[in-house]
Design an enzyme around this catalytic site. Structure first.
Site, mmCIF file in Angstrom:
data_model
loop_
_atom_site.group_PDB
_atom_site.id
_atom_site.type_symbol
_atom_site.label_atom_id
_atom_site.label_comp_id
_atom_site.label_asym_id
_atom_site.label_seq_id
_atom_site.Cartn_x
_atom_site.Cartn_y
_atom_site.Cartn_z
ATOM 1 C CG HIS A 1 49.905 28.988 33.693
ATOM 2 N ND1 HIS A 1 50.554 29.932 32.941
ATOM 3 C CD2 HIS A 1 49.981 27.843 32.977
ATOM 4 C CE1 HIS A 1 50.987 29.375 31.814
ATOM 5 N NE2 HIS A 1 50.655 28.113 31.814
ATOM 6 C CE LYS B 1 45.762 43.434 37.555
ATOM 7 N NZ LYS B 1 47.057 42.762 37.571
ATOM 8 N NE ARG B 2 37.996 36.521 34.397
ATOM 9 C CZ ARG B 2 37.350 35.462 33.877
ATOM 10 N NH1 ARG B 2 37.622 35.090 32.642
ATOM 11 N NH2 ARG B 2 36.465 34.784 34.562
ATOM 12 C CE LYS C 1 43.707 37.852 38.412
ATOM 13 N NZ LYS C 1 45.019 37.857 37.759
ATOM 14 C CB THR D 1 51.079 38.758 30.893
ATOM 15 O OG1 THR D 1 49.697 38.480 31.036
ATOM 16 C CG2 THR D 1 51.884 37.492 30.994
ATOM 17 C CE LYS E 1 49.719 41.164 27.549
ATOM 18 N NZ LYS E 1 48.518 40.357 27.926
HETATM 19 C C1 26W Z 1 39.953 25.156 35.931
HETATM 20 C C2 26W Z 1 39.703 26.600 35.925
HETATM 21 C C3 26W Z 1 40.942 27.387 35.652
HETATM 22 C C4 26W Z 1 41.033 28.126 34.459
HETATM 23 C C5 26W Z 1 42.175 28.874 34.210
HETATM 24 C C6 26W Z 1 41.975 27.387 36.557
HETATM 25 C C7 26W Z 1 43.138 28.136 36.288
HETATM 26 C C8 26W Z 1 43.201 28.853 35.125
HETATM 27 C C9 26W Z 1 44.429 29.642 34.780
HETATM 28 C C10 26W Z 1 45.669 28.938 35.193
HETATM 29 C C11 26W Z 1 44.374 30.945 35.423
HETATM 30 C C12 26W Z 1 45.350 31.891 34.805
HETATM 31 O O1 26W Z 1 45.094 32.435 33.772
HETATM 32 N N1 26W Z 1 46.483 32.096 35.495
HETATM 33 C C13 26W Z 1 47.313 33.203 35.127
HETATM 34 O O2 26W Z 1 48.297 32.757 34.189
HETATM 35 C C14 26W Z 1 49.089 33.832 33.722
HETATM 36 C C15 26W Z 1 50.013 33.296 32.631
HETATM 37 O O3 26W Z 1 51.015 32.528 33.181
HETATM 38 C C16 26W Z 1 49.874 34.479 34.867
HETATM 39 O O4 26W Z 1 50.584 35.578 34.374
HETATM 40 C C17 26W Z 1 48.918 34.917 35.970
HETATM 41 O O5 26W Z 1 49.648 35.382 37.085
HETATM 42 C C18 26W Z 1 48.013 33.761 36.378
HETATM 43 O O6 26W Z 1 47.018 34.181 37.298
#
Ligand code: 26W
Length: 824
Positions: free
Chosen positions: A372, A560-561, A566, A668, A672
């Site tokens: 992701h 978004k975060r 971003k 995503t 939406k």
């Molecule tokens: C280890 C810390 C950590 C926690 C969460 C690292 C990475 C993440 C996630 C992978 C971050 C995340 O939410 N990525 C997002 O995933 C979405 C679902 O596929 C995508 O639509 C977003 O572009 C992506 O940033």
């Protein structure tokens, strides 16, 4: 064939009839539940008690249906999906469950008799915030789709006592507060203490040969119990009721009586506190590894408990684990559950005596992995010593996996030490979790076409070259029945009038809206609905922020975060530019605009918190300036979460998707906002590329560099100062950061843009894309003045959003990766 579908249709109708719950039945069940649970009558019950009674009655209905569904798929020996994720951003469940079961109306009527408004009960429910952002919400959207498509599926994660923190902005600063969601959210969870599993941490490994077989035993380890809690996952008008299993950690001995009798009370409870700490809180890091031991223990506990329970229930129905790959698909949601690889291997080798090659083959054919993010700081690498200390047996197995892999790579890339080191699972005393997945899983996918291409051309190129058949793409999707039908009922009702209700089950039917492209009544109706939703959001903003925004202004939304890639900073720099432009020319003819921000920053993410402080300062400056506030308003909505998104999204005109091209894996929120008629203003990044493919050049506002151009500029050497010196508008706003006009200074942000004080200067090329963005925002203003054209664009975005349904995405996973079918 005809008879079979007839039977299915009949069965569905019978169930709907059965479900044709009568208001009386609902009232009966509610009063019974209220009496048995709270010992009081319905009309004496508090709103909280009524809310719990309603949820418990719905839970009973789901439990009933679940049992029927289980016997059905067990009878058919159907293959199941197990979706492993450290995060499920569920949000609220009552509305979704009532909607999916088709009983919202009858409950509304029954409660009405009790002069209780169902909407008020929706307000009471806390969000289950067991996730940070995109990855967690995607997991929940996929669970909804798997249930709606009658695919037998179980989600596995942790029962965090505290979900994503509650956010408050105090003097511009983000403050975090604990999210004690279980207080009211526990009503959906059913503990299953009888299926508690033991997890082993630390200790030592004892190996010995017994009749030619290697036996392995872990001793002196710290035992922790994993207790499962089930949350039912309903589907839309489907037979299926699936489960989300959340593991809670506790110590086998709640109290160390020997310490207790020594009067050392702290020691007495220490072990249990240590154990419980494992499922205490969700790590609020998004796209940024924290590498804490507790995080590793969280990952191992839910992975080991889940795989032990999967293996146990498989052997209840099948005589050996040989058939596991045929009956079980385990999906690894990013690297966080990557310990599935060595843990499944451990169970097969140590608990069931398989030889290495057979065990490895079963793992390969059972496990699949989705990536992701390409952000290097998000790729998990565990220090080997921590890994070995906490998970001694797992470390042994990972070391053996690595030894065999490196041997093999030496045959493929003989002597290419650097490449082999890059691909190794263990190197430089680190365990690389992505390589562990790449080495084992039978399928690896990205979450948008561009992202999957970037994976195979850059970070995973070497693995792609040796196993290209493993790599695929599944572009993300959303549970549009939540994000459109439940969040935007007015639009949904009109769509049913215009194109029938087929789209509720089959999103591609939204295409039918295109025939109304030139229909003035339909366009007018779309404007009215958007206006109604905007009015609704105005009410929320006035209530929470005490700001009165113009409901007729353009609602320009970035939700978004908070993350530098971003580029919320680019958005606010343009707002500062527009502010200067209006100040310099008060008669500037631009349609009023309301900029809506909502974003949580990871607790330890300093620069992200600075950007929130900047947005807050700009908002205060502009909203209090009589010369501009009728033209521009800026609002930062606190505590962004699923239920807040459900209020903001239907009211949006412009969807800000402005990440630096190549960094947003998919997005995503963009989908939406699109399906709710917002027009995307964005870069060609992630799924924006596919949104553009669907709507065409006329119905999207694209700007900025492509991912390739970003790469080329990076290779050529990017110097943001050049852009600063060459662009007066840009220099003006960058200087404002430290001029004091914003009420306080933002030296760090300015430094991060112009100097290497915080790493590469302007690492996300905000200055390079500034001019293109500002020009495009001017185009947006001009386009909005032509209401006919803008509503046309909005209509096309709704009509073309069908592709971005999570039903479509889950269908692709089911056909190309999991090889499962919906149970008929
Ligand atoms: C280890 C810390 C950590 C926690 C969460 C690292 C990475 C993440 C996630 C992978 C971050 C995340 O939410 N990525 C997002 O995933 C979405 C679902 O596929 C995508 O639509 C977003 O572009 C992506 O940033």
């Amino acid at each position: 064939m005809r008879s079979k579908s007839l039977v299915i249709k009949m069965k569905k109708e019978i169930r709907e009839l059965e479900n044709e719950m009568k208001k009386e039945t609902v009232l009966e069940q509610l009063s019974e539940k209220c009496l048995h649970t709270f010992g009081c009558d319905l009309d004496e019950a508090t709103k909280q008690q009524t809310y719990r009674a309603v949820c418990l009655v719905v839970r009973d209905i789901l439990a009933q249906q679940r049992r029927e569904f289980c016997s059905q798929y067990e009878k058919q020996h159907a293959k199941q999906v197990f979706y492993m994720s450290m995060e499920f951003l569920v949000g609220t469940s009552l509305h979704n469950n009532l909607y999916n079961l088709g009983i919202e109306e009858v409950f509304e009527e029954a409660l009405h008799d009790l002069s209780v408004d169902l909407k008020d009960l929706y307000e009471i429910e806390p969000d289950a915030g067991l996730g940070n952002g995109g990855l967690g919400r995607l997991a929940s959207c996929y669970m909804d789709s798997m249930s709606s498509m009658d695919i037998p599926a179980t989600g596995f994660s942790l029962r965090y006592e505290f979900g994503i923190f509650k956010q408050k902005i105090i003097d511009g600063w983000q403050m975090e507060f604990p999210d004690n969601w279980l207080e009211m959210g526990d009503v959906w969870l059913i503990p299953r203490k009888e299926d508690t599993v033991e997890i082993k941490f630390g200790g030592k490994i004892h190996e010995w040969m017994e009749d030619g077989k290697l036996r392995v035993e872990q001793y002196d380890y710290t035992p922790v119990l994993a207790v499962p809690y089930d949350m039912f996952i309903s589907g839309y008008h489907s037979n299926a009721v699936n489960k989300l299993v959340l593991w809670s950690a506790k110590s086998p001995n709640n109290m160390d009586m020997s310490a207790f009798s020594r009067g050392d009370y702290v020691k007495a409870i220490e072990q249990n506190a240590m154990a419980e700490a494992i499922s205490k809180v969700l790590y609020p890091a998004d796209d940024h590894v924290e590498g804490k031991i507790l995080r590793l223990k969280q990952q191992y506990l839910f992975v080991s408990a889940s795989l032990q329970s999967i293996v146990k229930s498989h052997l209840k129905h099948y005589d050996s684990l040989d058939s596991l790959p045929e009956k079980v698909a385990v999906h690894i949601n990013d690297t966080h559950p990557a310990l599935c690889v060595p843990e499944l291997l451990r169970i097969l080798l140590d608990d069931y005596g398989y030889d290495w090659d057979t065990a490895w083959d079963i793992c390969q054919r059972t496990l699949a992995y989705t990536n992701h993010t390409v952000m290097s700081e998000a790729l998990e690498r565990w220090p080997e010593h921590i890994f070995r200390e906490q998970l001694p047996r797992i470390h042994q197995l990972v070391a053996e996996i690595n030894r065999r892999l490196v041997n093999y790579l030496n045959t493929v890339y003989p002597g290419d030490v650097a490449k082999i080191e890059y691909m190794a699972v263990i190197a430089n005393n680190e365990v690389r979790m992505a390589n562990l997945c790449l080495a084992c899983c039978h399928k690896v996918n990205g979450v948008s076409k561009l992202h999957s291409d970037i994976l195979t051309h850059s970070i995973f190129r070497d693995y792609y070259n040796i196993t290209p058949e493993k790599f695929t793409n599944v572009t993300n999707g959303i549970a549009y029945r939540r994000w459109l039908c439940q969040s935007n009922p007015r639009l949904t009702e009109k769509l049913k009038e215009w194109i029938g209700d087929g789209f509720v089950k089959d999103s591609t039917a939204l295409e039918g809206l295109m025939k109304y492209y030139d229909n003035p009544q339909v366009l007018e109706e779309l404007r009215k609905i958007k206006q109604y939703n905007k009015q609704n959001l105005c009410g929320y903003i006035a209530k929470t922020n005490g700001i009165n925004v113009d409901p007729h202004s353009i609602f320009d939304v970035q939700i978004k975060r908070l993350h530098e890639y971003k580029r919320q900073l680019l958005n606010v720099l343009n707002i500062m530019h527009m502010y200067c432009a209006v100040k310099e020319n008060p008669n500037l003819d631009i349609p009023p605009r309301t900029f809506v921000f909502a974003a949580k920053a990871s607790a330890g993410y300093f620069m992200a918190k600075q950007v929130i402080r900047l947005i807050d300062a700009v908002s205060k400056m502009i909203n209090s300036d009589p010369a501009v506030r009728d033209k521009i308003k800026v609002v930062f909505l606190e505590d962004y979460k699923v239920s807040l998104a459900e209020i903001i999204i239907p009211a949006a005109d412009i969807s800000e998707q402005i990440s630096i091209a190549g960094k947003e894996a998919s997005g995503t929120g963009n989908m939406k906002l699109m399906i709710n008629g917002a027009v995307t203003l964005g870069t060609l990044d992630g799924a924006n590329v596919e949104i553009h493919e669907q709507v065409g050049d006329e119905n999207i506002f694209l700007f900025g560099m492509t991912a390739q151009e970003v790469e080329q500029l990076w290779q050529k050497g990017y110097n943001p100062i050049e852009y600063y010196n060459a662009n007066l508008e840009l220099r003006q706003v960058v200087d404002m950061l430290t001029s004091g006009v914003l009420g306080s200074r933002f030296d760090d942000i300015q430094k991060s843009l112009l100097t290497n004080a915080f790493g590469a200067a302007d690492a996300y090329m905000t200055l390079a894309d500034f001019d293109s963005y500002v020009r495009k925002q001017e185009e947006v203003s001009a386009a909005y003045l032509d209401q006919r054209r803008f509503t046309n664009m909005s209509l096309v975005n709704i009509a073309k959003a069908g592709l971005f349904s999570s039903d479509r995405a889950v269908g692709e996973y089911a056909d190309n990766i999991w090889h499962v079918k919906g149970v008929q």
